[in-house]
Write a protein that holds these residues in place. Sequence first.
Motif, PDB file in Angstrom:
ATOM      1  N   ARG A 138     -12.088  11.593  32.039  1.00 16.77           N
ATOM      2  CA  ARG A 138     -13.549  11.464  32.664  1.00 16.77           C
ATOM      3  C   ARG A 138     -13.683   9.966  33.255  1.00 16.77           C
ATOM      4  NH1 ARG A 138     -16.567  13.624  27.325  1.00 16.77           N
ATOM      5  NH2 ARG A 138     -15.178  12.282  26.655  1.00 16.77           N
ATOM      6  N   ASP A 139     -12.806   9.253  32.731  1.00 17.47           N
ATOM      7  CA  ASP A 139     -12.656   7.729  33.410  1.00 17.47           C
ATOM      8  C   ASP A 139     -11.622   7.529  34.482  1.00 17.47           C
ATOM      9  OD1 ASP A 139     -13.188   5.100  33.896  1.00 17.47           O
ATOM     10  OD2 ASP A 139     -13.070   4.440  31.788  1.00 17.47           O
ATOM     11  N   PRO A 140     -11.690   8.094  35.372  1.00 19.67           N
ATOM     12  CA  PRO A 140     -10.679   7.747  36.583  1.00 19.67           C
ATOM     13  C   PRO A 140     -10.279   6.409  36.934  1.00 19.67           C
ATOM     14  CG  PRO A 140     -12.231   9.460  37.474  1.00 19.67           C
ATOM     15  CD  PRO A 140     -12.951   8.829  36.265  1.00 19.67           C
ATOM     16  N   ALA A 141     -11.174   5.731  36.923  1.00 20.59           N
ATOM     17  CA  ALA A 141     -10.525   3.949  37.139  1.00 20.59           C
ATOM     18  C   ALA A 141      -9.870   3.543  36.174  1.00 20.59           C
ATOM     19  CB  ALA A 141     -11.916   3.072  37.271  1.00 20.59           C
ATOM     20  N   SER A 142     -10.173   3.840  34.823  1.00 22.78           N
ATOM     21  CA  SER A 142      -9.140   3.349  33.672  1.00 22.78           C
ATOM     22  C   SER A 142      -8.120   4.246  33.775  1.00 22.78           C
ATOM     23  CB  SER A 142      -9.969   3.577  32.666  1.00 22.78           C
ATOM     24  OG  SER A 142     -10.928   2.916  32.228  1.00 22.78           O
ATOM     25  N   VAL A 143      -7.975   5.563  34.057  1.00 27.42           N
ATOM     26  CA  VAL A 143      -6.574   6.277  34.133  1.00 27.42           C
ATOM     27  C   VAL A 143      -5.647   5.729  35.140  1.00 27.42           C
ATOM     28  CG1 VAL A 143      -5.646   8.443  34.771  1.00 27.42           C
ATOM     29  CG2 VAL A 143      -7.617   8.265  33.190  1.00 27.42           C
ATOM     30  N   LEU A 144      -6.160   5.320  36.366  1.00 29.64           N
ATOM     31  CA  LEU A 144      -5.499   5.110  37.710  1.00 29.64           C
ATOM     32  C   LEU A 144      -5.018   3.575  37.490  1.00 29.64           C
ATOM     33  CD1 LEU A 144      -7.451   6.795  40.296  1.00 29.64           C
ATOM     34  CD2 LEU A 144      -5.341   7.518  39.410  1.00 29.64           C
ATOM     35  N   CYS A 145      -5.727   2.842  36.796  1.00 23.76           N
ATOM     36  CA  CYS A 145      -5.201   1.395  36.580  1.00 23.76           C
ATOM     37  C   CYS A 145      -4.423   1.263  35.420  1.00 23.76           C
ATOM     38  CB  CYS A 145      -6.593   0.590  36.376  1.00 23.76           C
ATOM     39  SG  CYS A 145      -7.543   0.388  37.783  1.00 23.76           S
ATOM     40  N   ALA A 146      -4.177   2.227  34.620  1.00 23.95           N
ATOM     41  CA  ALA A 146      -3.475   1.923  33.479  1.00 23.95           C
ATOM     42  C   ALA A 146      -1.889   1.927  33.784  1.00 23.95           C
ATOM     43  CB  ALA A 146      -3.270   3.285  32.331  1.00 23.95           C
ATOM     44  N   TYR A 182     -10.558  11.017  41.630  1.00 24.57           N
ATOM     45  CA  TYR A 182      -8.996  11.262  41.730  1.00 24.57           C
ATOM     46  C   TYR A 182      -8.611  11.589  43.199  1.00 24.57           C
ATOM     47  CZ  TYR A 182      -8.874  10.947  36.584  1.00 24.57           C
ATOM     48  OH  TYR A 182      -8.761  10.640  35.337  1.00 24.57           O
ATOM     49  N   ARG A 183      -9.497  12.516  43.888  1.00 24.73           N
ATOM     50  CA  ARG A 183      -9.022  13.203  45.036  1.00 24.73           C
ATOM     51  C   ARG A 183      -8.988  11.904  46.014  1.00 24.73           C
ATOM     52  NH1 ARG A 183     -12.765  17.651  48.389  1.00 24.73           N
ATOM     53  NH2 ARG A 183     -12.016  17.243  50.436  1.00 24.73           N
ATOM     54  N   ALA A 184      -9.951  11.081  45.894  1.00 26.73           N
ATOM     55  CA  ALA A 184      -9.956  10.064  46.970  1.00 26.73           C
ATOM     56  C   ALA A 184      -9.020   8.953  46.698  1.00 26.73           C
ATOM     57  CB  ALA A 184     -11.485   9.084  46.667  1.00 26.73           C
ATOM     58  N   ALA A 185      -8.383   9.084  45.596  1.00 29.35           N
ATOM     59  CA  ALA A 185      -7.152   7.968  45.140  1.00 29.35           C
ATOM     60  C   ALA A 185      -5.684   8.538  45.774  1.00 29.35           C
ATOM     61  CB  ALA A 185      -7.067   7.879  43.862  1.00 29.35           C
ATOM     62  N   LEU A 186      -5.610   9.927  46.039  1.00 25.82           N
ATOM     63  CA  LEU A 186      -4.595  10.720  46.380  1.00 25.82           C
ATOM     64  C   LEU A 186      -4.122  10.498  47.737  1.00 25.82           C
ATOM     65  CD1 LEU A 186      -4.772  13.761  44.268  1.00 25.82           C
ATOM     66  CD2 LEU A 186      -3.878  11.892  43.674  1.00 25.82           C
ATOM     67  N   ALA A 187      -2.775  10.536  48.319  1.00 24.67           N
ATOM     68  CA  ALA A 187      -2.328  10.548  49.529  1.00 24.67           C
ATOM     69  C   ALA A 187      -2.293  11.979  50.085  1.00 24.67           C
ATOM     70  CB  ALA A 187      -1.012   9.891  49.470  1.00 24.67           C
ATOM     71  N   PRO A 188      -2.630  11.847  51.485  1.00 26.21           N
ATOM     72  CA  PRO A 188      -2.557  12.989  52.223  1.00 26.21           C
ATOM     73  C   PRO A 188      -1.043  14.058  51.689  1.00 26.21           C
ATOM     74  CG  PRO A 188      -3.106  11.299  53.565  1.00 26.21           C
ATOM     75  CD  PRO A 188      -2.585  10.843  52.552  1.00 26.21           C
ATOM     76  N   GLY A 189      -1.430  15.250  51.585  1.00 26.12           N
ATOM     77  CA  GLY A 189      -0.363  16.102  51.295  1.00 26.12           C
ATOM     78  C   GLY A 189      -0.330  16.435  49.836  1.00 26.12           C
ATOM     79  N   SER A 190      -1.013  15.507  48.776  1.00 24.78           N
ATOM     80  CA  SER A 190      -1.045  15.744  47.490  1.00 24.78           C
ATOM     81  C   SER A 190      -1.778  17.154  47.312  1.00 24.78           C
ATOM     82  CB  SER A 190      -1.808  14.652  46.973  1.00 24.78           C
ATOM     83  OG  SER A 190      -1.357  13.459  47.096  1.00 24.78           O
ATOM     84  N   VAL A 191      -1.516  17.441  46.007  1.00 24.62           N
ATOM     85  CA  VAL A 191      -2.224  18.846  45.546  1.00 24.62           C
ATOM     86  C   VAL A 191      -3.023  18.660  44.145  1.00 24.62           C
ATOM     87  CG1 VAL A 191      -0.547  20.383  46.561  1.00 24.62           C
ATOM     88  CG2 VAL A 191       0.009  19.555  44.296  1.00 24.62           C
ATOM     89  N   VAL A 192      -3.966  19.405  44.067  1.00 23.50           N
ATOM     90  CA  VAL A 192      -4.524  19.653  42.681  1.00 23.50           C
ATOM     91  C   VAL A 192      -4.483  20.930  42.343  1.00 23.50           C
ATOM     92  CG1 VAL A 192      -6.942  19.301  41.661  1.00 23.50           C
ATOM     93  CG2 VAL A 192      -6.361  17.973  43.524  1.00 23.50           C
ATOM     94  N   ALA A 193      -3.818  21.044  41.073  1.00 18.56           N
ATOM     95  CA  ALA A 193      -3.743  22.240  40.147  1.00 18.56           C
ATOM     96  C   ALA A 193      -4.669  22.308  39.072  1.00 18.56           C
ATOM     97  CB  ALA A 193      -2.287  22.470  39.740  1.00 18.56           C
ATOM     98  N   ILE A 194      -5.297  23.492  38.965  1.00 19.93           N
ATOM     99  CA  ILE A 194      -6.164  23.857  37.822  1.00 19.93           C
ATOM    100  C   ILE A 194      -6.117  25.063  37.301  1.00 19.93           C
ATOM    101  CG2 ILE A 194      -8.849  23.990  37.385  1.00 19.93           C
ATOM    102  CD1 ILE A 194      -9.324  22.166  39.632  1.00 19.93           C
ATOM    103  N   SER A 195      -6.313  25.105  35.894  1.00 18.27           N
ATOM    104  CA  SER A 195      -6.559  26.343  35.318  1.00 18.27           C
ATOM    105  C   SER A 195      -7.430  26.209  34.600  1.00 18.27           C
ATOM    106  CB  SER A 195      -4.968  27.034  34.501  1.00 18.27           C
ATOM    107  OG  SER A 195      -5.081  25.957  33.543  1.00 18.27           O
TER     108      SER A 195
END
Length: 272
Positions: A138-146, A182-195
Amino acid sequence: MSDDEWSEAQRMLEAGIDFEHANAARMYDYFLGGAHHFEVDREVAARVVEGNPDIAAVARANRAFLGHVVRWCLAQGIDQFLDLGSGVPTVGNVHEIALDSEPTARVAYVDFEPVAVAHAEQILAGHPTVTITRADLRDPASVLCAPGVADLLDLDRPVALLMIAVLHFVADPAAREALDHYRAALAPGSVVAISHASDDHDDPEVAEQVRGAAVGYANSATPLLLRSRAELRGLVGDLELVPPGLVDVRDWPDPHPGTPGAGGYGLVARLP
């Protein structure tokens, strides 16, 4: 309790592990036949089974969905994976599947549950292209900077963002806001998978079983939040769904007519 057992218990306490409340990651491990769970997890899991006797098969179907998604991504040339809420390591991990087909694949696991992280650290020792990070999705900034994420994944190339059986433990607006980040941080062609678990089913028996499972989870540290099909589709906004779209996890990527639904939906959405 032996001296070794006492030392291990003390180590886990110092790591912030909650022995008093059942945890979804450890319960999932229990349903999959793993060994990294406590008595409190098994007690609550038993109540979930009372509400949904098929829950272990549901967990396996969800795990199979994860495997299908990873293999599909590799076939599309996507060899980087960010697995949020990865859970306790067990058979069919993302890195096992990915590295078997693509030895240079990179997998960044992220989970907040100390047991999951501790065991992942042991299992992943010696894997230079696989990391585990303890962080809150729930804290994308911390996740992406880790370091385990930022130093491993090249966000200028496509990444598969995996949120498998985790968003039904995250309420709105946190879930939507995190996904947007997260979506804003991903490059074009990336995918999001959810269950995701849902009681929005045409089969009333399946819907009732999902509600029964949710009642059991209500007594855990991670209650189960059920979303409708429309709400699940809305989580990925205007992203294009990869065929077959939003379907029962047992029917991705191929339908299985006559097979009862697992009570959870899966989707893969592609960034343009």
